[in-house]
Design a protein around this motif. Structure first.
Motif, PDB file in Angstrom:
ATOM      1  N   GLN A 187       0.672  -1.447  -0.046  1.00  0.00           N
ATOM      2  CA  GLN A 187      -0.099   0.058   0.023  1.00  0.00           C
ATOM      3  C   GLN A 187       0.740   1.413  -0.066  1.00  0.00           C
ATOM      4  O   GLN A 187       0.288   2.293  -0.219  1.00  0.00           O
ATOM      5  CB  GLN A 187      -0.839   0.151   1.336  1.00  0.00           C
ATOM      6  N   CYS A 188       2.069   1.395   0.487  1.00  0.00           N
ATOM      7  CA  CYS A 188       2.928   2.599   0.506  1.00  0.00           C
ATOM      8  C   CYS A 188       3.209   3.058  -0.853  1.00  0.00           C
ATOM      9  O   CYS A 188       3.743   2.301  -1.562  1.00  0.00           O
ATOM     10  CB  CYS A 188       4.270   2.198   1.474  1.00  0.00           C
ATOM     11  N   MET A 189       2.939   4.246  -1.022  1.00  0.00           N
ATOM     12  CA  MET A 189       3.249   5.113  -2.361  1.00  0.00           C
ATOM     13  C   MET A 189       4.360   6.050  -2.135  1.00  0.00           C
ATOM     14  O   MET A 189       4.540   6.549  -2.998  1.00  0.00           O
ATOM     15  CB  MET A 189       2.063   5.695  -2.854  1.00  0.00           C
ATOM     16  N   ARG A 190       5.080   5.807  -0.924  1.00  0.00           N
ATOM     17  CA  ARG A 190       6.081   6.635  -0.614  1.00  0.00           C
ATOM     18  C   ARG A 190       6.262   8.011  -0.602  1.00  0.00           C
ATOM     19  O   ARG A 190       7.012   8.848  -1.149  1.00  0.00           O
ATOM     20  CB  ARG A 190       7.504   6.189  -1.810  1.00  0.00           C
ATOM     21  N   CYS A 191       5.067   8.707  -0.592  1.00  0.00           N
ATOM     22  CA  CYS A 191       4.777   9.892  -0.278  1.00  0.00           C
ATOM     23  C   CYS A 191       5.283  10.937   0.645  1.00  0.00           C
ATOM     24  O   CYS A 191       5.772  11.749   0.575  1.00  0.00           O
ATOM     25  CB  CYS A 191       3.420  10.296  -0.355  1.00  0.00           C
ATOM     26  N   GLY A 192       5.701  10.189   1.917  1.00  0.00           N
ATOM     27  CA  GLY A 192       6.589  10.729   2.628  1.00  0.00           C
ATOM     28  C   GLY A 192       5.829  11.795   3.843  1.00  0.00           C
ATOM     29  O   GLY A 192       6.209  12.368   4.779  1.00  0.00           O
ATOM     30  N   PHE A 193       4.431  11.394   3.734  1.00  0.00           N
ATOM     31  CA  PHE A 193       3.790  12.275   4.746  1.00  0.00           C
ATOM     32  C   PHE A 193       3.979  11.825   6.299  1.00  0.00           C
ATOM     33  O   PHE A 193       3.608  12.506   7.113  1.00  0.00           O
ATOM     34  CB  PHE A 193       2.182  12.095   4.611  1.00  0.00           C
ATOM     35  N   CYS A 194       4.209  10.621   6.390  1.00  0.00           N
ATOM     36  CA  CYS A 194       4.353   9.890   7.847  1.00  0.00           C
ATOM     37  C   CYS A 194       5.786  10.408   8.471  1.00  0.00           C
ATOM     38  O   CYS A 194       6.010  10.245   9.536  1.00  0.00           O
ATOM     39  CB  CYS A 194       4.554   8.404   7.738  1.00  0.00           C
ATOM     40  N   LEU A 195       6.621  10.897   7.631  1.00  0.00           N
ATOM     41  CA  LEU A 195       8.135  11.251   8.127  1.00  0.00           C
ATOM     42  C   LEU A 195       8.250  12.201   9.263  1.00  0.00           C
ATOM     43  O   LEU A 195       8.859  11.807  10.372  1.00  0.00           O
ATOM     44  CB  LEU A 195       9.188  11.559   6.953  1.00  0.00           C
ATOM     45  N   PRO A 231       8.766   4.991   8.967  1.00  0.00           N
ATOM     46  CA  PRO A 231       7.855   4.186   8.522  1.00  0.00           C
ATOM     47  C   PRO A 231       7.958   3.642   6.951  1.00  0.00           C
ATOM     48  O   PRO A 231       7.907   2.456   6.650  1.00  0.00           O
ATOM     49  CB  PRO A 231       6.625   5.070   8.490  1.00  0.00           C
ATOM     50  N   ARG A 232       8.238   4.568   6.127  1.00  0.00           N
ATOM     51  CA  ARG A 232       8.486   4.151   4.749  1.00  0.00           C
ATOM     52  C   ARG A 232       9.427   3.458   4.562  1.00  0.00           C
ATOM     53  O   ARG A 232       9.467   2.393   3.645  1.00  0.00           O
ATOM     54  CB  ARG A 232       8.595   5.669   3.953  1.00  0.00           C
ATOM     55  N   GLY A 233      10.623   3.549   5.011  1.00  0.00           N
ATOM     56  CA  GLY A 233      11.839   2.963   4.905  1.00  0.00           C
ATOM     57  C   GLY A 233      11.632   1.436   5.627  1.00  0.00           C
ATOM     58  O   GLY A 233      12.058   0.334   4.886  1.00  0.00           O
ATOM     59  N   ALA A 266      -1.108   9.523  10.081  1.00  0.00           N
ATOM     60  CA  ALA A 266      -0.728  10.443   9.091  1.00  0.00           C
ATOM     61  C   ALA A 266      -0.725   9.896   7.714  1.00  0.00           C
ATOM     62  O   ALA A 266      -1.000  10.605   6.682  1.00  0.00           O
ATOM     63  CB  ALA A 266       0.778  10.819   9.265  1.00  0.00           C
ATOM     64  N   CYS A 267      -0.964   8.524   7.428  1.00  0.00           N
ATOM     65  CA  CYS A 267      -0.802   8.149   6.202  1.00  0.00           C
ATOM     66  C   CYS A 267      -1.977   8.246   5.170  1.00  0.00           C
ATOM     67  O   CYS A 267      -3.131   7.550   5.541  1.00  0.00           O
ATOM     68  CB  CYS A 267      -0.462   6.745   6.316  1.00  0.00           C
ATOM     69  N   PRO A 268      -2.221   8.835   4.208  1.00  0.00           N
ATOM     70  CA  PRO A 268      -3.182   8.688   3.133  1.00  0.00           C
ATOM     71  C   PRO A 268      -3.642   7.237   2.804  1.00  0.00           C
ATOM     72  O   PRO A 268      -4.658   6.895   2.157  1.00  0.00           O
ATOM     73  CB  PRO A 268      -2.784   9.670   2.317  1.00  0.00           C
ATOM     74  N   SER A 269      -2.791   6.402   2.662  1.00  0.00           N
ATOM     75  CA  SER A 269      -3.154   4.870   2.093  1.00  0.00           C
ATOM     76  C   SER A 269      -3.397   4.013   3.390  1.00  0.00           C
ATOM     77  O   SER A 269      -3.621   2.577   2.894  1.00  0.00           O
ATOM     78  CB  SER A 269      -1.814   4.365   1.435  1.00  0.00           C
ATOM     79  N   GLY A 270      -3.239   4.397   4.416  1.00  0.00           N
ATOM     80  CA  GLY A 270      -3.538   3.207   5.360  1.00  0.00           C
ATOM     81  C   GLY A 270      -2.661   2.315   5.664  1.00  0.00           C
ATOM     82  O   GLY A 270      -3.047   1.172   6.282  1.00  0.00           O
ATOM     83  N   VAL A 271      -1.308   2.586   5.581  1.00  0.00           N
ATOM     84  CA  VAL A 271      -0.155   1.800   5.725  1.00  0.00           C
ATOM     85  C   VAL A 271      -0.030   1.647   7.428  1.00  0.00           C
ATOM     86  O   VAL A 271      -0.034   2.732   8.026  1.00  0.00           O
ATOM     87  CB  VAL A 271       1.035   2.250   4.997  1.00  0.00           C
ATOM     88  N   LYS A 272       0.049   0.396   7.924  1.00  0.00           N
ATOM     89  CA  LYS A 272       0.250   0.146   9.278  1.00  0.00           C
ATOM     90  C   LYS A 272       1.703  -0.156   9.614  1.00  0.00           C
ATOM     91  O   LYS A 272       1.972  -1.296   9.884  1.00  0.00           O
ATOM     92  CB  LYS A 272      -0.853  -0.705   9.563  1.00  0.00           C
TER      93      LYS A 272
END
Ligand code: SF4
Ligand code: SF4
Length: 434
Positions: A24-32, A48-50, A85-91
């Motif tokens: 699900q992660c689209m690597r947007c970086g909103f979570c950083l 989170p992305r990494g 924070a994640c728009p894609s619902g990544v946990k």
């Protein structure tokens, strides 16, 4: 979290993150900016992305389950701020939680550490009697004045950092609450329903007065409160240490016990327990009857969520003339999405002045044993929180989770700050007449 019959890339057989959960992660970086470990280190692999990218690479057989992934799974606080924070619902926190279980398979550790871990997780924590017996030496340590000697001699400063911190965090220990609460505490005034109270291990052992107040508040609000003394640990410490097998056993036991009570709701005053109880449904999805899991899940409420939902009876509340600020436990605001309700309750108490702090949902740096394992990083996360508490100049710091309570009370004492930490049910307890 995974269908164990399906191929899982380079993950070992058993619990592993599902492929969907890392895709699900689209690597947007909103979570950083929300991730404490990324903010501290600036390292992509500690974000989170990494972390999700590492797990995906293992799934896609581009990477083995390496020592780096093991480290990142335990360095993650599982605070779930990234999920909010994640728009894609990544946990990402949950993905790392499952990776901890993989870590124990791939890097099993020595015999001694395995035996110690198994004793704590599989023998001691699931047995409320053994757990209470295990706390007796700590109570004697305080009663016999040994604690005074240890603290004044500063002898623990010679050992590892975590030891001195763990000792310094110990609150004054009283007798566990479990044997003191009646099986049923009757409602006061007009009866509004019947609830079961889930008394958590840390609450009964370290904060018995808090849960005593919770039961008193619930009864004062018109609910019969049933407290099953046989309840076992919710399994949160096991999840945190990657022992999903014992968590499942505890979950099955607690579901059977609480569904056998004739109650409308199952209420807890511990944010960590609440998150864990609500996640039983997903944890047991492959092996238990769905209707029972759904029924159990539909009844579980954090006490703040519950009182807000049924409506607080305020006519009889007494005035409490104090100013307070509120720290949001990660396992309440991020894991359970309960954020507005505690504030509503605080504002409903006559006389209380509520002062919102900046970054109230920023983690306190406790996260089960994380604050002890990574004491330096934990201090940095905590310092940011304490600066925000200080800026409010409130009389009290209110929170609703025992792990946060321990860490914040310790931090405030170290920083010579005057605010006592209290649980929201203690505050409400002061407003509730006898
Ligand atoms: S985890 Fe979510 S917020 Fe973070 S980079 Fe991936 S999609 Fe974006
Ligand atoms: S759960 Fe917390 S520490 Fe872990 S990746 Fe998400 S924000 Fe970072």
């Amino acid at each position: 979290m995974a269908d164990k019959t399906k191929k899982q890339g380079n993950f070992a057989p058993g619990d592993a993150p599902t492929y969907e959960s890392v895709l699900q992660c689209m690597r947007c970086g909103f979570c950083l900016p929300t991730c404490p470990t990324f903010v501290l280190t600036g390292r992509e692999r500690s974000s989170p992305r990494g972390r999700v990218a590492l797990a995906r690479a293992v799934h896609e057989e581009n990477l083995d389950f390496t020592e780096a992934l093991k480290q990142e799974s335990f360095f993650c606080l599982d605070c779930r701020a990234c999920t909010t924070a994640c728009p894609s619902g990544v946990k990402a926190g949950e993905v790392m939680e499952v990776c901890r279980s993989q870590s124990h398979q791939v890097f099993p550790g020595g015999h001694l550490s395995k035996s110690f871990r198994n004793f704590i997780l599989k023998r001691m924590l699931p047995d409320p009697d053994l757990l209470e017996a295990g706390m007796l030496p700590a109570r004697l340590y305080q009663r016999l004045g040994i604690q005074w000697l240890v603290r004044h001699s500063h002898i623990l400063k010679l050992g590892p950092d975590w030891m001195d911190k763990a000792e310094g965090m110990l609150p004054k220990l009283d007798a566990p609450l479990r044997g003191q609460l009646p099986e049923m505490t009757p409602a006061k005034g007009e009866k509004r329903g019947r609830v079961a109270f889930f008394l958590g291990c840390v609450m009964t052992l370290l904060y018995p007065d808090v849960s005593r107040q919770t039961v008193r508040v619930l009864a004062g609000q018109g609910f019969d409160v049933v407290t099953p003394a046989q309840a076992k640990c919710c399994g949160a410490p096991h999840m945190s240490e990657g022992d999903r097998e014992t968590t499942r056993e505890l979950a099955k036991f607690n579901i059977d016990l609480f569904l056998s009570q004739d109650v409308d709701y199952i209420v807890t005053d511990c944010a960590g327990c609440g998150a864990s109880l609500k996640e039983y449904e997903e944890l047991l999805a492959e092996e238990e009857d769905h209707a029972r899991l759904e029924l159990f899940r539909s009844k579980v409420r954090d006490v703040n969520e519950f009182l807000s939902e049924v409506g607080l009876r305020t006519e009889e509340l007494q005035e409490v003339k104090v100013s307070v600020t509120y720290h949001e436990p990660c396992h309440l605001c991020h894991a359970q999405n309960v954020s507005a309700q505690p504030r509503q309750l605080i504002r409903s108490i006559p006389g209380v002045e509520f002062r919102e702090m900046k970054e109230s949902s920023w983690c306190c740096g406790s996260a089960a044993t994380w604050g002890l394992k990574f004491s330096e990083e934990s201090q940095q996360v905590l310092d940011r929180k304490l600066a925000n508490v200080a800026a409010t100049d409130a009389d009290y710091l209110v929170t609703t989770n025992p792990g946060c309570h321990l860490q914040l009370a310790w931090g405030l004492k170290q920083a010579d700050m005057p605010q006592p930490v209290i649980h929201l049910m203690e505050l409400l307890g002061r407003a509730t007449p006898d």
